[in-house]
Enzyme design. Structure first.
Site, PDB file in Angstrom:
ATOM      1  CE1 TYR A 152       3.525  -5.176   8.535  1.00 18.02           C
ATOM      2  CE2 TYR A 152       5.568  -5.761   9.655  1.00 18.02           C
ATOM      3  CZ  TYR A 152       4.902  -5.271   8.544  1.00 18.02           C
ATOM      4  OH  TYR A 152       5.623  -4.881   7.432  1.00 18.02           O
ATOM      5  CE  LYS A 156       3.314  -8.165   5.625  1.00 15.59           C
ATOM      6  NZ  LYS A 156       3.156  -7.656   4.245  1.00 15.59           N
TER       7      LYS A 156
END
Length: 234
Positions: A152, A156
Protein backbone atom coordinates in the site's frame (compact mmCIF):
# COMPACT_ATOMS: atom_id res chain seq x y z
CA UNK A 1 -19.75 25.40 -12.44
CA UNK A 2 -17.33 22.54 -13.06
CA UNK A 3 -17.93 18.94 -14.16
CA UNK A 4 -15.94 16.53 -12.00
CA UNK A 5 -15.41 12.77 -12.11
CA UNK A 6 -14.70 11.16 -8.73
CA UNK A 7 -13.54 7.55 -8.82
CA UNK A 8 -14.46 5.25 -5.96
CA UNK A 9 -17.37 7.48 -4.98
CA UNK A 10 -20.07 5.03 -3.90
CA UNK A 11 -19.01 5.52 -0.27
CA UNK A 12 -16.24 6.90 1.97
CA UNK A 13 -14.15 9.92 1.09
CA UNK A 14 -15.12 9.73 -2.58
CA UNK A 15 -18.81 10.06 -1.79
CA UNK A 16 -18.08 12.83 0.72
CA UNK A 17 -16.12 14.73 -1.92
CA UNK A 18 -18.90 14.24 -4.46
CA UNK A 19 -21.51 15.57 -2.05
CA UNK A 20 -19.36 18.62 -1.24
CA UNK A 21 -19.03 19.38 -4.92
CA UNK A 22 -22.73 18.98 -5.63
CA UNK A 23 -23.63 21.16 -2.63
CA UNK A 24 -21.55 23.91 -4.23
CA UNK A 25 -23.41 23.60 -7.52
CA UNK A 26 -20.96 21.49 -9.53
CA UNK A 27 -21.86 18.59 -11.81
CA UNK A 28 -20.45 15.31 -10.52
CA UNK A 29 -20.07 11.94 -12.17
CA UNK A 30 -19.78 9.14 -9.65
CA UNK A 31 -17.98 5.84 -10.09
CA UNK A 32 -18.80 2.40 -8.67
CA UNK A 33 -17.17 -0.94 -9.30
CA UNK A 34 -20.42 -2.79 -10.08
CA UNK A 35 -24.10 -2.15 -10.73
CA UNK A 36 -25.11 -2.87 -7.14
CA UNK A 37 -22.76 -0.24 -5.78
CA UNK A 38 -23.82 2.12 -8.56
CA UNK A 39 -27.36 1.88 -7.21
CA UNK A 40 -26.07 2.64 -3.72
CA UNK A 41 -24.22 5.68 -5.06
CA UNK A 42 -27.28 7.01 -6.88
CA UNK A 43 -29.36 6.57 -3.73
CA UNK A 44 -26.77 8.41 -1.62
CA UNK A 45 -26.27 11.18 -4.18
CA UNK A 46 -29.42 11.42 -6.32
CA UNK A 47 -28.39 14.77 -7.83
CA UNK A 48 -25.29 13.31 -9.47
CA UNK A 49 -24.89 14.06 -13.16
CA UNK A 50 -24.22 10.40 -13.86
CA UNK A 51 -22.56 7.19 -12.69
CA UNK A 52 -19.89 5.18 -14.48
CA UNK A 53 -19.36 1.53 -13.62
CA UNK A 54 -16.24 -0.60 -13.78
CA UNK A 55 -14.02 -2.75 -11.61
CA UNK A 56 -10.57 -1.15 -11.48
CA UNK A 57 -9.05 -4.57 -10.80
CA UNK A 58 -9.76 -5.41 -14.44
CA UNK A 59 -7.96 -3.75 -17.34
CA UNK A 60 -10.91 -4.43 -19.66
CA UNK A 61 -13.40 -2.89 -17.23
CA UNK A 62 -11.11 0.07 -16.57
CA UNK A 63 -10.99 0.75 -20.31
CA UNK A 64 -14.77 0.46 -20.45
CA UNK A 65 -15.07 2.88 -17.56
CA UNK A 66 -12.93 5.39 -19.46
CA UNK A 67 -15.22 5.03 -22.49
CA UNK A 68 -18.27 5.72 -20.32
CA UNK A 69 -16.57 8.74 -18.77
CA UNK A 70 -15.69 10.17 -22.16
CA UNK A 71 -19.35 9.97 -23.19
CA UNK A 72 -20.28 12.05 -20.12
CA UNK A 73 -17.35 14.46 -20.36
CA UNK A 74 -15.33 16.44 -20.98
CA UNK A 75 -14.38 17.02 -17.36
CA UNK A 76 -12.90 20.06 -15.74
CA UNK A 77 -11.38 17.84 -13.04
CA UNK A 78 -10.83 14.17 -12.28
CA UNK A 79 -10.30 13.06 -8.69
CA UNK A 80 -8.54 9.67 -8.61
CA UNK A 81 -9.90 8.61 -5.24
CA UNK A 82 -10.53 4.86 -5.66
CA UNK A 83 -8.20 2.48 -3.88
CA UNK A 84 -7.77 -0.50 -1.58
CA UNK A 85 -5.95 -0.44 1.74
CA UNK A 86 -3.05 -1.83 3.67
CA UNK A 87 -4.86 -4.69 5.42
CA UNK A 88 -5.30 -6.60 2.18
CA UNK A 89 -3.99 -10.10 1.54
CA UNK A 90 -2.24 -10.73 -1.77
CA UNK A 91 -4.81 -11.39 -4.50
CA UNK A 92 -4.20 -11.79 -8.20
CA UNK A 93 -6.60 -10.03 -10.53
CA UNK A 94 -8.19 -11.47 -13.65
CA UNK A 95 -5.15 -10.11 -15.51
CA UNK A 96 -2.71 -11.90 -13.19
CA UNK A 97 -1.63 -8.71 -11.41
CA UNK A 98 -1.24 -8.09 -7.69
CA UNK A 99 -4.46 -6.30 -6.84
CA UNK A 100 -3.19 -3.32 -4.80
CA UNK A 101 -0.88 -2.44 -7.67
CA UNK A 102 -3.66 -3.00 -10.23
CA UNK A 103 -6.25 -0.85 -8.44
CA UNK A 104 -4.13 1.84 -6.79
CA UNK A 105 -1.46 2.33 -9.47
CA UNK A 106 -2.28 0.86 -12.87
CA UNK A 107 -5.95 1.89 -12.94
CA UNK A 108 -5.42 5.63 -12.30
CA UNK A 109 -2.61 5.60 -14.85
CA UNK A 110 -4.84 3.99 -17.49
CA UNK A 111 -7.73 6.34 -16.74
CA UNK A 112 -5.44 9.35 -16.98
CA UNK A 113 -4.23 8.13 -20.37
CA UNK A 114 -7.68 7.19 -21.72
CA UNK A 115 -10.01 9.92 -20.44
CA UNK A 116 -10.06 13.13 -22.44
CA UNK A 117 -7.57 15.40 -20.73
CA UNK A 118 -9.20 17.52 -17.99
CA UNK A 119 -8.00 20.87 -16.69
CA UNK A 120 -7.14 19.42 -13.26
CA UNK A 121 -5.99 16.03 -11.97
CA UNK A 122 -6.02 15.07 -8.29
CA UNK A 123 -4.45 11.82 -7.05
CA UNK A 124 -5.25 10.49 -3.57
CA UNK A 125 -2.04 9.50 -1.86
CA UNK A 126 -1.41 8.84 1.86
CA UNK A 127 1.02 9.75 4.60
CA UNK A 128 2.12 6.13 4.30
CA UNK A 129 3.84 7.05 1.04
CA UNK A 130 6.80 8.05 3.22
CA UNK A 131 7.52 4.36 3.72
CA UNK A 132 7.11 3.66 0.02
CA UNK A 133 9.87 1.86 -1.85
CA UNK A 134 10.44 3.10 -5.42
CA UNK A 135 12.23 -0.12 -6.40
CA UNK A 136 10.46 -1.41 -9.51
CA UNK A 137 12.08 -4.84 -9.77
CA UNK A 138 9.19 -6.73 -8.10
CA UNK A 139 6.11 -4.52 -8.44
CA UNK A 140 3.75 -7.50 -8.38
CA UNK A 141 5.20 -9.16 -5.26
CA UNK A 142 6.03 -12.41 -7.00
CA UNK A 143 9.39 -12.91 -5.26
CA UNK A 144 9.07 -11.01 -2.00
CA UNK A 145 7.18 -12.24 1.04
CA UNK A 146 3.84 -10.45 1.01
CA UNK A 147 3.52 -7.31 3.13
CA UNK A 148 0.19 -5.52 2.60
CA UNK A 149 1.30 -2.39 4.42
CA UNK A 150 4.40 -2.09 2.24
CA UNK A 151 2.43 -2.76 -0.94
CA UNK A 152 0.00 0.00 0.00
CA UNK A 153 2.79 2.44 0.90
CA UNK A 154 4.49 1.74 -2.43
CA UNK A 155 1.24 2.35 -4.31
CA UNK A 156 0.66 5.68 -2.60
CA UNK A 157 4.21 6.78 -3.41
CA UNK A 158 3.59 5.95 -7.07
CA UNK A 159 0.31 7.92 -6.98
CA UNK A 160 2.22 10.95 -5.75
CA UNK A 161 4.78 10.41 -8.50
CA UNK A 162 1.96 10.39 -11.06
CA UNK A 163 0.84 13.81 -9.91
CA UNK A 164 4.31 15.25 -10.40
CA UNK A 165 4.95 13.41 -13.65
CA UNK A 166 1.74 14.56 -15.33
CA UNK A 167 2.29 18.10 -14.09
CA UNK A 168 5.62 18.04 -15.90
CA UNK A 169 4.35 16.28 -19.03
CA UNK A 170 1.20 18.38 -19.42
CA UNK A 171 2.01 21.97 -18.37
CA UNK A 172 -1.54 23.12 -19.19
CA UNK A 173 -3.02 20.67 -16.64
CA UNK A 174 -2.91 21.31 -12.90
CA UNK A 175 -1.93 17.95 -11.43
CA UNK A 176 -1.53 17.42 -7.68
CA UNK A 177 -1.54 14.75 -4.97
CA UNK A 178 -3.44 14.79 -1.68
CA UNK A 179 -2.95 13.11 1.68
CA UNK A 180 -6.49 13.04 3.16
CA UNK A 181 -5.21 12.01 6.59
CA UNK A 182 -5.89 8.85 8.55
CA UNK A 183 -9.66 9.04 8.82
CA UNK A 184 -12.43 6.73 9.99
CA UNK A 185 -13.57 5.21 6.72
CA UNK A 186 -13.85 1.48 6.02
CA UNK A 187 -10.24 1.61 4.88
CA UNK A 188 -8.97 3.75 7.76
CA UNK A 189 -10.85 1.91 10.50
CA UNK A 190 -12.98 3.21 13.38
CA UNK A 191 -10.01 4.27 15.49
CA UNK A 192 -8.48 6.59 12.90
CA UNK A 193 -7.49 9.83 14.65
CA UNK A 194 -7.79 12.51 11.95
CA UNK A 195 -10.78 14.73 11.16
CA UNK A 196 -13.13 12.92 8.77
CA UNK A 197 -14.67 16.17 7.53
CA UNK A 198 -11.26 17.49 6.53
CA UNK A 199 -10.52 14.24 4.72
CA UNK A 200 -12.42 15.28 1.59
CA UNK A 201 -11.86 19.02 1.72
CA UNK A 202 -8.49 19.41 0.00
CA UNK A 203 -9.28 17.33 -3.09
CA UNK A 204 -12.51 19.31 -3.62
CA UNK A 205 -10.60 22.57 -3.21
CA UNK A 206 -8.00 21.51 -5.75
CA UNK A 207 -10.71 20.36 -8.17
CA UNK A 208 -12.71 23.59 -8.36
CA UNK A 209 -11.27 26.47 -6.34
CA UNK A 210 -9.90 29.59 -7.99
CA UNK A 211 -7.80 30.41 -4.92
CA UNK A 212 -4.22 31.12 -5.95
CA UNK A 213 -2.93 28.33 -3.68
CA UNK A 214 -5.28 25.82 -5.34
CA UNK A 215 -3.96 26.72 -8.78
CA UNK A 216 -0.67 24.96 -8.06
CA UNK A 217 0.62 22.04 -10.10
CA UNK A 218 3.11 19.33 -9.28
CA UNK A 219 2.50 19.65 -5.54
CA UNK A 220 1.50 17.42 -2.63
CA UNK A 221 -1.10 18.71 -0.16
CA UNK A 222 -2.29 17.84 3.32
CA UNK A 223 -5.23 19.90 4.58
CA UNK A 224 -4.59 22.59 1.94
CA UNK A 225 -0.92 22.94 2.89
CA UNK A 226 1.91 21.89 0.60
CA UNK A 227 4.12 19.04 1.82
CA UNK A 228 7.35 17.43 0.73
CA UNK A 229 7.31 13.99 -0.91
CA UNK A 230 10.19 12.09 0.68
CA UNK A 231 10.76 8.37 0.42
CA UNK A 232 13.25 6.15 2.16
CA UNK A 233 15.36 5.92 -1.01
CA UNK A 234 14.90 9.52 -2.15
Amino acid sequence: MSRVLVTGSSDGLGLMAAKRLMASGHEVVLHARNQGRAGDAQTAAPKAYGVVVGDLASIVETRGLADQANRLGPFDSVIHNAGVGYRERRIETVDGLEHIFAINVLAPYLLTALIERPKRLIYLSSGMHRAGDPDMTDLLWKRRRWNGSQAYSDSKLFDAVFALAFARRWPAVRSNAVDPGWVATKMGGRGAPDDLELGSETQVWLAVSQDSAAMASGAYFYHKKRQEIPSRRA
